[in-house]
Design an enzyme around this catalytic site. Structure first.
Site, PDB file in Angstrom:
ATOM      1  N   ASP A   1       1.099   5.974   2.046  1.00 30.39           N
ATOM      2  CA  ASP A   1       1.358   4.706   2.719  1.00 30.39           C
ATOM      3  C   ASP A   1       2.466   4.899   3.751  1.00 30.39           C
ATOM      4  OD1 ASP A   1       1.173   2.030   3.297  1.00 30.39           O
ATOM      5  OD2 ASP A   1       2.234   1.346   1.514  1.00 30.39           O
TER       6      ASP A   1
ATOM      7  N   GLU B   1      -2.465  -0.411   9.091  1.00 29.20           N
ATOM      8  CA  GLU B   1      -1.970  -1.605   8.416  1.00 29.20           C
ATOM      9  C   GLU B   1      -1.009  -2.370   9.320  1.00 29.20           C
ATOM     10  OE1 GLU B   1       0.006  -0.511   4.797  1.00 29.20           O
ATOM     11  OE2 GLU B   1       1.170   1.078   5.742  1.00 29.20           O
TER      12      GLU B   1
END
Length: 230
Positions: A134, A191
């Site tokens: 991430d 994202e």
């Protein structure tokens, strides 16, 4: 837990839902994570995994083909195989197939031995989970971790996504990431997408999987609908 979809823009359907920590009254993730200490890190990590699975199942994740993406704390895992047993028991009890689980760890987190983290990832892959990095691009060691850990998925940090439609440097970096991930058979997710222009630019660059407010805001204990413009 709150859930936010990761959208497959080729189909308009959810590829996965990310489980995001919230307080019992909807407080931010930071307000919860700031209370995590060395003493309670293991029990907190274990509780989050169980809660994420149970809540997602109750919300109806099996009504779709979507996966469930759970953030984990590598420093909370003292033994990969021992520490995953509660997660496996919970998934079996709830009826969630193992191959529907993705485990994310952030590039921002301070971690101990890279060999320890690599051991966790290898164990998770052997079990049948997918593993994602991430916030990729937010730290100084991103490419090193990409090479060392060989993740199944990489999530571009929102700082690389923000205003990408007007920033040639961001576009150049993401274009290079698209090529690198394609060559290494790694799924690339963007994202933090907030505008139509960001979404369109990322699609033009070849980023198929999108996450952000443009598609859906996180919803407490629910799997939110993807907005029609997706």
């Amino acid at each position: 837990m709150a859930y936010q979809p990761i959208v497959d823009t080729a189909t308009g359907r959810p590829f996965a839902y990310e489980a995001l920590i919230r307080g019992i009254d909807g407080e931010s993730a930071y307000s919860v994570l700031s209370q995590v200490t060395e003493a309670n890190r293991y029990s907190f990590d274990q509780a989050c995994r169980v809660k994420a699975i149970e809540t997602a199942m109750a919300a109806g994740i099996m009504d779709s083909n979507a996966r469930l993406s759970i953030n984990f704390l590598p420093n909370a895992v003292y033994s990969p195989m021992a520490c995953i047993q509660l997660t496996l028991r919970t998934a079996r009890a709830e009826g969630l197939p193992i191959d529907r689980l993705i485990f994310e760890f952030t590039e921002n987190e301070q971690m101990g031995s890279p060999e320890h983290v690599a051991g966790i990832i290898d164990t998770y892959k052997q079990i049948g989970f997918s593993v994602a990095i991430d916030d990729f691009g937010a730290g100084h060691s991103g490419l090193d971790r990409f090479v060392r850990f060989a993740p199944d998925e990489v999530k571009l940090d929102m700082e690389l996504v923000r205003d990408i439609d007007t920033d040639p440097r961001r576009r150049a970096i993401v274009r290079a990431m698209v090529g690198m991930c394609a060559e290494l058979d790694t799924l690339l997710i963007a994202e933090g997408i907030e505008t139509a222009a960001e979404a369109a630019t990322l699609n033009e660059l070849g980023v198929r999987y999108h996450q952000g407010y443009w598609y859906a805001r996180p919803a407490l204990e629910q799997l939110p609908e993807i907005r029609a413009h997706a």
